[in-house]
Design an enzyme around this catalytic site. Structure first.
Site, PDB file in Angstrom:
ATOM      1  N   HIS A 171     -18.530   0.383 -11.422  1.00  0.00           N
ATOM      2  CA  HIS A 171     -18.328  -0.809 -12.257  1.00  0.00           C
ATOM      3  C   HIS A 171     -19.260  -1.956 -11.886  1.00  0.00           C
ATOM      4  CE1 HIS A 171     -14.926  -0.901  -9.142  1.00  0.00           C
ATOM      5  NE2 HIS A 171     -15.916  -1.612  -8.646  1.00  0.00           N
ATOM      6  N   TYR A 258     -28.595  -2.849   1.866  1.00  0.00           N
ATOM      7  CA  TYR A 258     -29.511  -1.820   1.369  1.00  0.00           C
ATOM      8  C   TYR A 258     -30.963  -2.202   1.591  1.00  0.00           C
ATOM      9  CZ  TYR A 258     -25.225  -0.970  -1.308  1.00  0.00           C
ATOM     10  OH  TYR A 258     -23.935  -0.788  -1.685  1.00  0.00           O
TER      11      TYR A 258
END
Length: 488
Positions: A171, A258
């Protein structure tokens, strides 16, 4: 219509309830069967009671069964939804705790980085067990909808090795779009059109239109910097927008782990994150949140059960993809969403074998992806770094090759920015030994790892992280909730 949906990991009570009510917002789906399965009989009992209450309150013919026998739940199922966390919070705590000893500070640790890679090692063998059962006992044309993280690795394994028709669902795109619509002053999210593409948790809004008008980088930067909340909570995300030229789907905390640039030193971490909520970069923030949520649900269960007596309101159907995909496949009402599938030409400048997240349309013919998308070069470069880590991680999980696992962790962007090869080798040994109960493919490697740890000279430290908060008690959560209610 009458068909069967199996939910694996249905003991994830709140999420299972959301999927269930979303699906029952489709009028044609009143007469279907939900088969719940989980390792925890206790959690299964709680969620079944809640779903039974919903069925009764709404006068539905829907059938709900619950069993710890996964194959029984999968028998004849047309759709299988997975939301499992292998190892639970016990293993997850090690995903955060052990890397901290080596200077690696994660906010979530469920996608890549040291925690996400080990999470994948635990999940992938189990995902392949699911796939075997789906091939053997589910409907011939069964579709596997994977919600479990690490999304790309799990979906990669299910498609390449599990040989099951699989789509990964998340989502992040929807939440990012809601933010953009808000800062641009849209009266509703439907005024915003967008193409968002990349890989899961590193997806990029490469084309934005507000009421048909193209929105450029400068306008978007100015809108976020002027927002009284997001300008503070999303500092890192706005910085990436300024440098890359496009907005990322992921929250400040997710995105920070990340990349190799923002969490490499403690002073840099505190500069870029915001502590108003865990998702903006708190050390181990999602672990704390998950622990508190579990404790809160256990204590407040009677209230959750009571709330299940309310009528289903189709206007409150969530934007989770699952119910909309099922509706499109079964009724041919076309749905557009963003899905995790094997690349194979969809994104021109990412590897063909990668699991990408990109726009597609669903109808009776299946999920039809829009092909030929090219990412901005900086976005592609960042995605490719993660894809290389994901590929090695999947292959290590399948083969049980601890040396390949260490190489995967070594090549992770944040790990590489913080740790030396010697530290990575020892850290992986320590994590594999600590999580041996959930890593059967590495059983042969555990004795040698223990031996190396007993002789190691690599120094570690006991460190809570740059921005750690303690888990709040039920009493503290109640008091906070009461204060917010009074203030509102």
């Amino acid at each position: 219509m009458s068909f069967k949906i199996a939910i694996i990991g249905a003991g994830s009570v709140g999420f299972t309830k959301k999927l269930f009510t979303d699906i029952l917002c489709v009028p044609e789906f009143r007469d279907i069967e939900f088969a719940l399965t989980d390792l925890s009989e206790h959690n299964l009992g709680m969620i079944k009671a809640i779903l039974d209450r919903i069925v009764e309150a709404n006068g539905l013919p829907t059938r709900v069964t619950a069993t710890t026998d996964r194959r029984k739940a999968l028998e004849g199922a047309r759709y299988i939804i997975s939301c499992v966390r292998v190892g639970g919070l016990e293993a997850y705590a090690d995903d955060i705790r052990i890397p901290l000893k080596y200077g690696i500070d994660q906010c979530v640790g469920d996608t890549i980085c040291a925690g996400g890679i080990l999470y994948g090692q635990r999940n992938i063998p189990v995902i392949l067990d699911f796939c075997r059962d789906i091939r053997e006992v589910a409907d011939t044309n069964a579709k596997f909808l994977n919600y479990a993280n690490p999304m790309a690795m799990n979906t990669w394994a299910a498609i390449e090795y599990g040989k099951v028709d699989t789509v990964g669902l998340c989502h992040g795109v929807q939440h990012g779009a809601e933010q953009i619509a808000e800062v641009l002053g849209a009266k509703s999210r439907y005024e915003l059109d967008y193409v968002c593409s990349g890989i899961n948790h590193q997806t990029w809004f490469i084309d934005l239109r507000l009421n048909g008008r193209k929105v450029g980088k400068d306008e978007l930067v100015a809108a976020f910097e002027a927002h009284p909340v997001y300008s503070r909570q999303e500092k890192l995300r706005i910085d990436v927008l300024k440098r890359f030229g496009v907005y990322s789907t992921e929250s400040n905390g997710h995105l920070s782990e990340y990349l190799p640039w923002y969490r490499k030193r403690p002073d840099e971490i505190t500069r870029w994150i915001d502590m108003s909520d865990w998702i903006h970069g708190e050390t181990g923030g999602y672990l704390r949140y998950s622990t508190e949520t579990r404790n809160w649900f256990e204590t407040e269960y009677p209230q959750f059960l009571e709330a299940a007596s309310k009528p289903i309101d189709p206007t409150k159907r969530s934007n989770e993809h699952a119910s909309h995909i099922l509706e499109a496949l079964e009724t041919n009402r076309v749905y557009r969403g963003h899905f995790n599938v094997r690349n194979e030409g969809i994104i021109t400048n990412l590897p063909q074998d990668a699991i990408i997240e990109s726009p597609g349309f669903v109808d009776r013919f299946g999920i039809n992806m829009a092909a030929g998308i090219t990412l901005p070069e900086a976005c592609a470069a960042t995605c490719i770094s993660s894809i290389n880590v994901q590929r090695m991680s999947v292959h290590a999980a399948i083969s049980g090759d601890i040396d390949l696992l260490k190489l995967a962790v070594l090549h992770d962007p944040l790990v590489g920015a913080v740790s030396t090869p010697e530290e990575v080798w020892q850290m992986v040994d320590e994590m594999v030994v600590a999580q041996a109960a959930w890593l059967p493919q590495y059983a042969h490697a555990v004795p040698a790892a223990k031996e190396r740890l007993s002789k190691s000279t690599v120094k570690t430290r006991e460190w809570a992280g740059a921005a750690r908060r303690n888990v709040r008690s039920i009493e503290e959560l109640r008091a906070e909730k009461a204060a917010l209610k009074q203030a509102g």
